[in-house]
Design a protein around this motif. Structure first.
Motif, PDB file in Angstrom:
ATOM      1  N   LYS A   1      -7.406  -8.612   8.059  1.00 56.56           N
ATOM      2  CA  LYS A   1      -8.494  -9.572   8.224  1.00 56.56           C
ATOM      3  C   LYS A   1      -8.165 -10.556   9.339  1.00 56.56           C
ATOM      4  O   LYS A   1      -7.014 -10.711   9.757  1.00 56.56           O
ATOM      5  N   ARG A   2      -9.194 -11.239   9.807  1.00 54.03           N
ATOM      6  CA  ARG A   2      -8.988 -12.240  10.855  1.00 54.03           C
ATOM      7  C   ARG A   2      -8.100 -13.352  10.333  1.00 54.03           C
ATOM      8  O   ARG A   2      -8.152 -13.704   9.153  1.00 54.03           O
ATOM      9  N   PRO A   3      -7.266 -13.947  11.204  1.00 61.29           N
ATOM     10  CA  PRO A   3      -6.409 -15.058  10.776  1.00 61.29           C
ATOM     11  C   PRO A   3      -7.240 -16.167  10.134  1.00 61.29           C
ATOM     12  O   PRO A   3      -8.277 -16.564  10.656  1.00 61.29           O
TER      13      PRO A   3
ATOM     14  N   PHE B   1       9.708 -23.679   3.121  1.00 65.78           N
ATOM     15  CA  PHE B   1      10.556 -22.480   3.112  1.00 65.78           C
ATOM     16  C   PHE B   1       9.782 -21.273   3.627  1.00 65.78           C
ATOM     17  O   PHE B   1      10.297 -20.488   4.434  1.00 65.78           O
ATOM     18  N   GLN B   2       8.540 -21.101   3.192  1.00 66.99           N
ATOM     19  CA  GLN B   2       7.772 -19.935   3.620  1.00 66.99           C
ATOM     20  C   GLN B   2       7.382 -20.009   5.094  1.00 66.99           C
ATOM     21  O   GLN B   2       7.383 -18.999   5.794  1.00 66.99           O
ATOM     22  N   ILE B   3       7.045 -21.212   5.565  1.00 68.78           N
ATOM     23  CA  ILE B   3       6.693 -21.343   6.988  1.00 68.78           C
ATOM     24  C   ILE B   3       7.897 -21.019   7.859  1.00 68.78           C
ATOM     25  O   ILE B   3       7.775 -20.301   8.868  1.00 68.78           O
ATOM     26  N   THR B   4       9.083 -21.502   7.487  1.00 68.67           N
ATOM     27  CA  THR B   4      10.269 -21.160   8.278  1.00 68.67           C
ATOM     28  C   THR B   4      10.572 -19.670   8.190  1.00 68.67           C
ATOM     29  O   THR B   4      11.051 -19.070   9.158  1.00 68.67           O
ATOM     30  N   ASP B   5      10.277 -19.057   7.047  1.00 71.57           N
ATOM     31  CA  ASP B   5      10.431 -17.610   6.914  1.00 71.57           C
ATOM     32  C   ASP B   5       9.510 -16.886   7.896  1.00 71.57           C
ATOM     33  O   ASP B   5       9.920 -15.925   8.564  1.00 71.57           O
ATOM     34  N   ASP B   6       8.265 -17.338   7.974  1.00 72.87           N
ATOM     35  CA  ASP B   6       7.309 -16.740   8.923  1.00 72.87           C
ATOM     36  C   ASP B   6       7.786 -16.904  10.360  1.00 72.87           C
ATOM     37  O   ASP B   6       7.652 -15.988  11.187  1.00 72.87           O
ATOM     38  N   ILE B   7       8.329 -18.072  10.668  1.00 72.08           N
ATOM     39  CA  ILE B   7       8.805 -18.332  12.031  1.00 72.08           C
ATOM     40  C   ILE B   7       9.984 -17.416  12.353  1.00 72.08           C
ATOM     41  O   ILE B   7      10.066 -16.841  13.456  1.00 72.08           O
ATOM     42  N   LEU B   8      10.889 -17.249  11.397  1.00 73.92           N
ATOM     43  CA  LEU B   8      12.029 -16.348  11.615  1.00 73.92           C
ATOM     44  C   LEU B   8      11.567 -14.909  11.806  1.00 73.92           C
ATOM     45  O   LEU B   8      12.114 -14.176  12.640  1.00 73.92           O
ATOM     46  N   ASP B   9      10.567 -14.493  11.033  1.00 73.67           N
ATOM     47  CA  ASP B   9      10.022 -13.143  11.202  1.00 73.67           C
ATOM     48  C   ASP B   9       9.428 -12.958  12.593  1.00 73.67           C
ATOM     49  O   ASP B   9       9.523 -11.880  13.194  1.00 73.67           O
ATOM     50  N   GLU B  10       8.809 -14.005  13.102  1.00 74.48           N
ATOM     51  CA  GLU B  10       8.144 -13.924  14.398  1.00 74.48           C
ATOM     52  C   GLU B  10       9.129 -13.939  15.555  1.00 74.48           C
ATOM     53  O   GLU B  10       8.902 -13.329  16.598  1.00 74.48           O
TER      54      GLU B  10
ATOM     55  N   THR C   1       0.184 -14.909   8.462  1.00 71.60           N
ATOM     56  CA  THR C   1       1.361 -15.765   8.545  1.00 71.60           C
ATOM     57  C   THR C   1       0.995 -17.023   9.316  1.00 71.60           C
ATOM     58  O   THR C   1       0.012 -17.047  10.068  1.00 71.60           O
ATOM     59  N   TYR C   2       1.786 -18.062   9.147  1.00 67.15           N
ATOM     60  CA  TYR C   2       1.492 -19.319   9.827  1.00 67.15           C
ATOM     61  C   TYR C   2       1.530 -19.187  11.352  1.00 67.15           C
ATOM     62  O   TYR C   2       0.631 -19.684  12.034  1.00 67.15           O
ATOM     63  N   PRO C   3       2.531 -18.536  11.959  1.00 69.34           N
ATOM     64  CA  PRO C   3       2.505 -18.408  13.419  1.00 69.34           C
ATOM     65  C   PRO C   3       1.295 -17.625  13.923  1.00 69.34           C
ATOM     66  O   PRO C   3       0.744 -17.945  14.986  1.00 69.34           O
ATOM     67  N   ARG C   4       0.857 -16.601  13.172  1.00 72.12           N
ATOM     68  CA  ARG C   4      -0.279 -15.810  13.632  1.00 72.12           C
ATOM     69  C   ARG C   4      -1.603 -16.534  13.432  1.00 72.12           C
ATOM     70  O   ARG C   4      -2.578 -16.270  14.142  1.00 72.12           O
ATOM     71  N   VAL C   5      -1.639 -17.441  12.477  1.00 71.78           N
ATOM     72  CA  VAL C   5      -2.863 -18.211  12.243  1.00 71.78           C
ATOM     73  C   VAL C   5      -2.926 -19.438  13.146  1.00 71.78           C
ATOM     74  O   VAL C   5      -3.961 -19.730  13.759  1.00 71.78           O
ATOM     75  N   HIS C   6      -1.814 -20.165  13.240  1.00 76.37           N
ATOM     76  CA  HIS C   6      -1.804 -21.456  13.936  1.00 76.37           C
ATOM     77  C   HIS C   6      -1.123 -21.409  15.300  1.00 76.37           C
ATOM     78  O   HIS C   6      -1.288 -22.347  16.083  1.00 76.37           O
ATOM     79  N   GLY C   7      -0.334 -20.357  15.563  1.00 78.98           N
ATOM     80  CA  GLY C   7       0.510 -20.336  16.742  1.00 78.98           C
ATOM     81  C   GLY C   7       1.906 -20.823  16.390  1.00 78.98           C
ATOM     82  O   GLY C   7       2.095 -21.610  15.452  1.00 78.98           O
TER      83      GLY C   7
ATOM     84  N   ARG D   1       5.785 -24.664  13.851  1.00 74.63           N
ATOM     85  CA  ARG D   1       7.017 -25.453  13.866  1.00 74.63           C
ATOM     86  C   ARG D   1       6.732 -26.931  13.580  1.00 74.63           C
ATOM     87  O   ARG D   1       7.481 -27.597  12.852  1.00 74.63           O
ATOM     88  N   LYS D   2       5.651 -27.429  14.132  1.00 70.00           N
ATOM     89  CA  LYS D   2       5.286 -28.831  13.889  1.00 70.00           C
ATOM     90  C   LYS D   2       4.916 -29.046  12.424  1.00 70.00           C
ATOM     91  O   LYS D   2       5.269 -30.070  11.822  1.00 70.00           O
ATOM     92  N   LEU D   3       4.211 -28.096  11.846  1.00 65.96           N
ATOM     93  CA  LEU D   3       3.844 -28.204  10.438  1.00 65.96           C
ATOM     94  C   LEU D   3       5.085 -28.159   9.562  1.00 65.96           C
ATOM     95  O   LEU D   3       5.184 -28.905   8.575  1.00 65.96           O
ATOM     96  N   ALA D   4       6.041 -27.311   9.911  1.00 61.61           N
ATOM     97  CA  ALA D   4       7.290 -27.238   9.154  1.00 61.61           C
ATOM     98  C   ALA D   4       8.023 -28.578   9.200  1.00 61.61           C
ATOM     99  O   ALA D   4       8.516 -29.063   8.172  1.00 61.61           O
ATOM    100  N   ALA D   5       8.079 -29.190  10.380  1.00 64.43           N
ATOM    101  CA  ALA D   5       8.741 -30.495  10.508  1.00 64.43           C
ATOM    102  C   ALA D   5       8.015 -31.561   9.694  1.00 64.43           C
ATOM    103  O   ALA D   5       8.652 -32.419   9.064  1.00 64.43           O
ATOM    104  N   LYS D   6       6.698 -31.505   9.668  1.00 68.39           N
ATOM    105  CA  LYS D   6       5.912 -32.459   8.873  1.00 68.39           C
ATOM    106  C   LYS D   6       6.202 -32.295   7.385  1.00 68.39           C
ATOM    107  O   LYS D   6       6.365 -33.279   6.652  1.00 68.39           O
TER     108      LYS D   6
END
Length: 294
Positions: free
Chosen positions: A166-168, A217-226, A247-253, A258-263
């Motif tokens: 499906k679309r992001p 934890f999941q967002i950093t997991d997505d970033i590591l996968d990317e 995934t977060y990188p594919r939906v948000h970039g 990374r900014k969302l993870a830091a927040k």
């Protein structure tokens, strides 16, 4: 990772592994094939994040983590069950987990499914039998059931499967990750707080911490996968990319993820402020998750 947290972490891993070895049936106990399969996956390595969070949180509210030991072991058993089932050909179809052949590759699909089922149900048996206060045991069982069931991991897995191709969708990816990963991490913190006898105010603060940490934890997991090495990540990463997983990188970039993870790391740290000065180990966790490389 700070040296004191490294020592804490190593101590927790040794402690949890010793506890799990003591509570799990021996490989010599019939049915031997089932118990071999259960122990194979439980002792295949891993960070023991969920039991560590449970025990550390109990210590924050009670200075003694002993009352949370059954809950901590149960959390790791449920987490392991979820990995066994995730690796099955009907799910992620993975051949390796933590550098070792997955359960179904070693024992066959049928026994892998049964080992996962056994770990899940044995988790609740542990809490029910080994938690001294039966009112607390009932609350812990409820927390774990909600986190693992249709409102948590299982529901998140269904959303994840149905979203492929499906679309992001930002709302959908958050729904998947809050259930599939964050729910059990949130439960780890809450179960430690409940076992430790947290006040309502302490439980509210720790719940906010657990929610932010779980999603982080999941967002950093997505970033590591990317960003990880595809040769090391294996078939799952290629399959996820081909299926168009949410995934977060594919939906948000990647930068926005990374900014969302830091927040979220800042939110998790802020949630602990009402608890005073007894939370140093927990306070270090968001930065550790944010900076992890595996």
């Amino acid at each position: 990772m700070a040296d004191d947290l490294k020592r804490h972490w190593s101590d927790i891993v040794r402690c949890v592994d010793g506890l799990l070895d003591a509570v799990l049936p021996s490989e010599k106990t019939p049915p031997r094939s089932l118990h071999r399969a259960m122990r194979y996956s439980v002792f295949a390595g891993g960070k023991r994040l969920r039991p560590a969070l449970c025990l550390w949180t109990a210590a924050v509210v009670n200075r003694r983590a002993g009352d949370a030991i059954p809950a901590a072991c149960a959390l790791e058993l449920v987490h392991t069950y979820s990995l066994i089932h995730d690796d099955l050909p009907a799910m992620d179809d993975d051949d390796f987990r933590r550098g070792r052949p997955t359960s179904h590759k070693v024992f066959g699909e049928a026994l892998a499914i049964l080992a996962g089922d056994a770990l899940m149900t044995y988790a609740f048996e542990l809490i029910a039998k080994r938690t001294k206060d039966k009112r607390i045991a009932a609350r812990l069982c409820e927390e774990l059931a909600v986190a693992a069931g249709p409102a948590g991991m299982v529901g998140g897995q269904v959303f994840d499967m149905e979203s492929e191709g499906k679309r992001p969708n930002a709302k959908l990816v958050e729904e998947i990750h809050r259930r599939k990963t964050a729910a059990l991490i949130r439960a780890s913190v809450r179960m430690g707080a409940i076992a430790g006898g947290a006040t309502p105010a302490q439980l509210r603060a720790l719940t906010k911490f657990g929610e932010a940490l779980g999603l982080l934890f999941q967002i950093t997991d997505d970033i590591l996968d990317e960003t990880g090495d595809e040769r090391k990540m294996g078939k799952r990463l290629r399959k996820d990319a081909e299926a168009g997983k949410q995934t977060y990188p594919r939906v948000h970039g990647l930068d926005a993820a990374r900014k969302l993870a830091a927040k979220l790391a800042r939110q998790a740290e802020a949630a602990l402020k009402p608890l005073g000065g007894r939370v140093e180990v927990l306070r270090q966790m968001p930065a550790l998750v944010l900076e992890r490389t595996t």
